[in-house]
Scaffold this active site. Structure first.
Site, PDB file in Angstrom:
ATOM      1  N   SER A  65       0.825  -1.175   0.002  1.00  0.00           N
ATOM      2  CA  SER A  65       0.145  -0.129  -0.169  1.00  0.00           C
ATOM      3  C   SER A  65       0.812   1.204   0.093  1.00  0.00           C
ATOM      4  CB  SER A  65      -0.898   0.068   1.130  1.00  0.00           C
ATOM      5  OG  SER A  65      -1.694  -1.179   1.183  1.00  0.00           O
TER       6      SER A  65
HETATM    7  N1  SAM Z   1      -0.187  -5.277   4.270  1.00  0.00           N
HETATM    8  C1  SAM Z   1       0.373  -5.540   3.179  1.00  0.00           C
HETATM    9  C2  SAM Z   1       1.796  -4.850   3.058  1.00  0.00           C
HETATM   10  O1  SAM Z   1       2.088  -4.555   4.012  1.00  0.00           O
HETATM   11  O2  SAM Z   1       2.545  -5.266   2.041  1.00  0.00           O
HETATM   12  C3  SAM Z   1      -0.370  -5.138   1.921  1.00  0.00           C
HETATM   13  C4  SAM Z   1      -1.329  -6.351   1.617  1.00  0.00           C
HETATM   14  S1  SAM Z   1      -2.062  -6.060  -0.320  1.00  0.00           S
HETATM   15  C5  SAM Z   1      -2.679  -4.411  -0.405  1.00  0.00           C
HETATM   16  C6  SAM Z   1      -3.364  -7.188   0.193  1.00  0.00           C
HETATM   17  C7  SAM Z   1      -3.075  -8.622   0.541  1.00  0.00           C
HETATM   18  O3  SAM Z   1      -4.143  -9.553   1.049  1.00  0.00           O
HETATM   19  C8  SAM Z   1      -2.521  -9.430  -0.582  1.00  0.00           C
HETATM   20  O4  SAM Z   1      -1.235 -10.100  -0.205  1.00  0.00           O
HETATM   21  C9  SAM Z   1      -3.518 -10.575  -0.809  1.00  0.00           C
HETATM   22  O5  SAM Z   1      -3.001 -11.797  -1.172  1.00  0.00           O
HETATM   23  C10 SAM Z   1      -3.899 -10.719   0.678  1.00  0.00           C
HETATM   24  N2  SAM Z   1      -5.308 -11.251   0.731  1.00  0.00           N
HETATM   25  C11 SAM Z   1      -6.463 -11.244  -0.064  1.00  0.00           C
HETATM   26  N3  SAM Z   1      -7.341 -12.077   0.545  1.00  0.00           N
HETATM   27  C12 SAM Z   1      -6.874 -12.576   1.695  1.00  0.00           C
HETATM   28  C13 SAM Z   1      -7.260 -13.460   2.661  1.00  0.00           C
HETATM   29  N4  SAM Z   1      -8.724 -14.007   2.573  1.00  0.00           N
HETATM   30  N5  SAM Z   1      -6.410 -14.172   3.771  1.00  0.00           N
HETATM   31  C14 SAM Z   1      -5.350 -13.425   3.789  1.00  0.00           C
HETATM   32  N6  SAM Z   1      -4.790 -12.686   2.757  1.00  0.00           N
HETATM   33  C15 SAM Z   1      -5.808 -12.486   1.797  1.00  0.00           C
END
Ligand code: SAM
Length: 220
Positions: A65
């Site tokens: 993000s």
């Molecule tokens: N917090 C992260 C960072 O500091 O880099 C950024 C996260 S990115 C915007 C969103 C993440 O959520 C992705 O890596 C995606 O694979 C994960 N995601 C989506 N659905 C999910 C789920 N049900 N459980 C766990 N992770 C999930």
């Protein structure tokens, strides 16, 4: 190729601007940002863009993000030392590292994509973060082994507020989650659980996250 000193100088300028603009509001969040620069959590080819206040690609088509978005969510979470926090959506591990620096205790974070579990673990190890525990799984169901949580921070957009996440909050706990459409447009919600177990939700404003994919999120 930009050298390490230049990366740090650029990053410090970004952090100071976010502070001056009132996006970073508190000293602890400012210090955490300075301790863990975003360039430590992206692939080499993106390091020289890490100070730019926009999301960047990470493996598996996901994103790290934008710094302002991470700062906003951390400030809304009002993290204090000792709080037990679950992050849903580990991605690069950067936000989890910042959370760990703020709560000074173990942090649990769940990621659904195996490649990103490995990516985040590597980044965290390289940055010297020891108290973040990365798990592979569907975080839309929360993370039952460590319930209940003072805070749950979801960094992917859900179609609605997942019931299990609210259930896994302590009384007095808080959930921060983007809720809205599948691709890109959501509202950021702050969901507080009162001491009597009731929930109160507030809408912070518009945000843009990749989808939360899972049983209580969007279907694949
Ligand atoms: N917090 C992260 C960072 O500091 O880099 C950024 C996260 S990115 C915007 C969103 C993440 O959520 C992705 O890596 C995606 O694979 C994960 N995601 C989506 N659905 C999910 C789920 N049900 N459980 C766990 N992770 C999930």
């Amino acid at each position: 190729m930009v050298d390490g000193e230049e990366l740090l100088r650029r990053w410090e300028k970004t952090v100071e601007r976010l502070f001056r603009d009132g996006v970073i509001k508190s000293e602890p969040v400012r210090r955490a940002f300075l301790k863990y620069p975003r360039y430590l959590f992206v692939q080499k080819r993106y390091c020289s863009y890490a100070h730019v206040d926009e999301p960047l690609p990470i493996p598996a088509g996901q994103t790290i993000s934008a710094p302002h978005m991470v700062a906003i969510m951390l400030e809304l979470a009002e993290l204090k030392p000792g709080m037990k926090v679950l992050e849903v959506g580990t991605g690069s591990g950067w936000n989890a590292a910042l959370i760990a620096e703020l709560v000074k205790t173990d942090v649990y974070t769940v990621e659904r994509i195996p490649e990103l579990v490995e990516f985040a673990r590597r980044n965290l190890q390289r940055a010297g973060v020891e108290n973040v525990h990365v798990f592979l799984g569907d975080g839309s169901k929360g993370f039952p082994p460590k319930v209940p949580y003072d805070r749950i921070i979801v960094t992917a957009g859900a179609p609605e507020i997942p019931g299990p996440l609210v259930e896994q909050l302590k009384p007095g706990g808080r959930l921060i989650i983007p809720v809205g459409s599948y691709h890109l447009w959501q509202d950021l919600y702050i969901v507080d659980k009162t001491e009597k177990g009731k929930t109160k939700k507030r809408r912070w404003g518009g945000v843009a996250f990749v989808p939360l994919v899972g049983e209580y999120g969007w279907r694949e």
